[in-house]
Write a protein that holds these residues in place. Structure first.
Motif, short mmCIF file in Angstrom:
data_model
loop_
_atom_site.label_atom_id
_atom_site.label_comp_id
_atom_site.label_asym_id
_atom_site.label_seq_id
_atom_site.Cartn_x
_atom_site.Cartn_y
_atom_site.Cartn_z
N LEU A 117 0.86 -1.17 0.00
CA LEU A 117 0.00 0.00 0.00
C LEU A 117 0.90 1.23 0.00
CD1 LEU A 117 -2.96 1.00 0.17
CD2 LEU A 117 -2.69 1.01 2.66
N VAL A 118 0.81 2.03 -1.07
CA VAL A 118 1.69 3.18 -1.24
C VAL A 118 0.95 4.45 -0.86
CG1 VAL A 118 3.10 4.49 -2.88
CG2 VAL A 118 2.90 2.00 -3.12
N ILE A 119 1.54 5.23 0.03
CA ILE A 119 0.98 6.52 0.47
C ILE A 119 1.99 7.59 0.10
CG2 ILE A 119 0.12 7.86 2.42
CD1 ILE A 119 -0.16 5.09 3.89
N VAL A 120 1.63 8.48 -0.82
CA VAL A 120 2.52 9.56 -1.24
C VAL A 120 2.28 10.75 -0.31
CG1 VAL A 120 3.30 11.03 -3.13
CG2 VAL A 120 2.34 8.76 -3.62
N THR A 121 3.27 11.07 0.52
CA THR A 121 3.09 12.11 1.55
C THR A 121 3.64 13.47 1.13
OG1 THR A 121 5.16 11.48 2.63
CG2 THR A 121 3.13 10.40 3.40
N ARG A 122 4.57 13.50 0.15
CA ARG A 122 5.15 14.77 -0.26
C ARG A 122 5.73 14.64 -1.66
NH1 ARG A 122 10.01 17.83 0.10
NH2 ARG A 122 11.16 15.95 0.67
N ALA A 172 1.57 14.17 -3.91
CA ALA A 172 1.22 14.04 -2.51
C ALA A 172 -0.29 13.89 -2.36
CB ALA A 172 1.70 15.25 -1.73
N GLY A 173 -0.70 12.89 -1.59
CA GLY A 173 -2.11 12.60 -1.38
C GLY A 173 -2.59 11.37 -2.12
N ASP A 174 -1.81 10.89 -3.09
CA ASP A 174 -2.19 9.68 -3.80
C ASP A 174 -1.96 8.46 -2.91
OD1 ASP A 174 -2.88 11.03 -6.09
OD2 ASP A 174 -0.98 10.68 -7.12
N ARG A 195 11.96 11.81 -9.66
CA ARG A 195 11.46 12.15 -8.31
C ARG A 195 11.78 13.60 -7.97
NH1 ARG A 195 13.30 8.07 -3.79
NH2 ARG A 195 15.18 7.68 -4.99
N LYS A 196 10.79 14.31 -7.50
CA LYS A 196 10.95 15.70 -7.10
C LYS A 196 10.41 15.85 -5.68
CE LYS A 196 10.47 17.35 -11.84
NZ LYS A 196 9.67 18.17 -12.80
N GLY A 197 11.33 15.70 -4.72
CA GLY A 197 10.93 15.78 -3.32
C GLY A 197 9.97 14.68 -2.90
N LEU A 198 10.00 13.56 -3.59
CA LEU A 198 9.03 12.48 -3.34
C LEU A 198 9.30 11.80 -2.01
CD1 LEU A 198 6.72 10.66 -4.59
CD2 LEU A 198 8.57 9.10 -5.26
N ASP A 199 8.29 11.77 -1.15
CA ASP A 199 8.33 10.99 0.08
C ASP A 199 7.17 10.01 0.06
OD1 ASP A 199 10.48 12.49 0.87
OD2 ASP A 199 9.44 13.55 2.49
N LEU A 200 7.45 8.76 0.41
CA LEU A 200 6.45 7.69 0.41
C LEU A 200 6.44 6.99 1.74
CD1 LEU A 200 7.45 5.85 -2.92
CD2 LEU A 200 5.67 7.60 -2.69
N LYS A 234 -6.97 14.79 0.44
CA LYS A 234 -6.59 16.16 0.77
C LYS A 234 -5.77 16.15 2.06
CE LYS A 234 -10.48 18.19 -1.70
NZ LYS A 234 -11.70 19.06 -1.63
N ARG A 235 -5.28 17.31 2.45
CA ARG A 235 -4.30 17.38 3.53
C ARG A 235 -4.79 16.79 4.85
NH1 ARG A 235 0.31 16.41 4.68
NH2 ARG A 235 0.72 17.22 2.58
N VAL A 236 -6.01 17.10 5.28
CA VAL A 236 -6.47 16.62 6.59
C VAL A 236 -6.60 15.09 6.62
CG1 VAL A 236 -8.37 16.65 8.25
CG2 VAL A 236 -7.56 18.79 7.24
N PRO A 237 -7.32 14.46 5.67
CA PRO A 237 -7.36 12.99 5.71
C PRO A 237 -6.00 12.35 5.47
CG PRO A 237 -8.48 13.85 3.76
CD PRO A 237 -8.23 15.01 4.65
N LEU A 238 -5.12 13.00 4.68
CA LEU A 238 -3.78 12.46 4.50
C LEU A 238 -3.02 12.46 5.82
CD1 LEU A 238 -1.52 11.40 2.69
CD2 LEU A 238 -0.90 13.77 2.16
N ALA A 239 -3.19 13.51 6.62
CA ALA A 239 -2.53 13.56 7.93
C ALA A 239 -3.02 12.43 8.83
CB ALA A 239 -2.79 14.92 8.59
N ARG A 240 -4.31 12.10 8.74
CA ARG A 240 -4.85 10.99 9.54
C ARG A 240 -4.22 9.67 9.10
NH1 ARG A 240 -10.00 9.26 11.54
NH2 ARG A 240 -9.65 7.19 12.45
#
Length: 298
Positions: free
Chosen positions: A50-55, A71-73, A88-93, A139-145
């Motif tokens: 399960l891949v979560i793109v955070t940034r 970010a958000g995918d 990759r451009k600042g990609l965090d997973l 979006k940002r809020v559910p991604l933070a959760r």
């Protein structure tokens, strides 16, 4: 490009619980983030990821097709799907790796949620056809959760305290439920199409003993007969009616193991009006009669 196999042993250990959390962070030199970091190397897995793109963002090569990720995918990579990231451009997973069979996920209960059916069963199959438009984007809020839940799982993995396996399974299920519910709010046409089929699967799972007719399922899906049959078969490998029959047989197997009801009573309980037809279907699928199955499981 030669493809590599990402073997679960490198992430779970020789006898470890088959669930791991790995972070990927992109620096200027694209330094590997952890041992066996294959982010930029074409590879496939013998587990689910399960891949979560955070940034940031990147291009994602998956089974010969290219999709941009940002970010958000959030998306699922099933075993044996070849992929890698580039540009990759600042990609965090955050990658949550797990073997669904070995950690005994309650698939029957999960499939009662249309969002789970759409995101975890259908979207990986239709990703190329939909050009990745059916993915979940938070979006940002559910991604933070989601990040918080992933961090809690990561902490459990690191602390390795008694009860780790129970806690990790519970947190993975919480994450799956949250993502499945979020998927039902997706606003893309492609996601809505998958949710319509997810509604059909959820209806069958929730009320498998009902006397379903194909016309009932067409109304739920709001699709033509040919379209539903095509999409359903591509996603599950079965027609809706065959899926229902196998679902009923699965429930019957549980009752044969765990109850004293007669074969006829079980047949009626799971939705077969004719016990002889039930026996024929049971034998066709399992290669033995219900009575033989019960005797062999005692």
């Amino acid at each position: 490009m030669k493809s590599t196999i990402a073997d679960g042993i490198h992430y779970f250990g020789l006898s470890g619980f088959p669930l791991a959390v790995r972070r990927v962070e992109t620096d200027s030199a694209h330094t590997p983030s952890h041992p066996h970091d294959l982010t930029e190397i074409e590879h496939s897995h013998d587990f689910c990821e399960l891949v979560i793109v955070t940034r940031g963002g990147a291009m994602h090569m998956l089974e010969g097709s290219v999709f941009p990720v940002t970010a958000g995918d959030v998306f699922l990579l099933q075993g044996r799907q070849r992929h890698y990231f580039y540009e990759r451009k600042g990609l965090d997973l955050i990658n949550i790796m797990y073997d669904p069979e070995k950690i005994a996920l309650p698939e029957n209960e999960l499939r009662r949620m249309p969002g789970y059916c759409a995101m975890f069963m259908l979207e990986p199959t239709y990703r190329r056809q939909h050009r990745f438009a059916s993915r979940l984007h938070l979006k940002r809020v559910p991604l933070a959760r989601v990040e918080r839940l992933a961090e809690e799982m990561e902490q459990e993995c690191e602390e390795d305290a008694p009860g780790k396996e129970v806690a990790l399974r519970a947190k993975l299920l919480e994450l799956m439920v949250y993502l499945s519910r979020a998927y039902t709010s997706s606003d893309t046409t492609e996601a809505h199409a998958l949710l319509r089929v997810g509604n059909v699967i959820g209806a069958l799972e929730n009320d498998f003993s009902k006397d379903w007719k194909l016309e009932d399922l067409l109304k739920i899906a709001h699709m033509s007969r040919s379209n539903l049959m095509r999409v359903f078969r591509k996603a599950t490998g079965q027609t809706p009616i065959e899926y229902l029959v196998r679902l009923r047989i699965q429930r019957a197997m549980e009752m044969l193991r765990n109850s004293d009801l007669s074969v006829t009573e079980i047949a009626l309980e799971v939705g077969f009006n004719d016990s002889n037809y039930f026996t024929r279907q049971f034998r066709r699928i399992l290669g033995e009669s219900p009575r033989s199955f019960r005797q062999g499981k005692e």
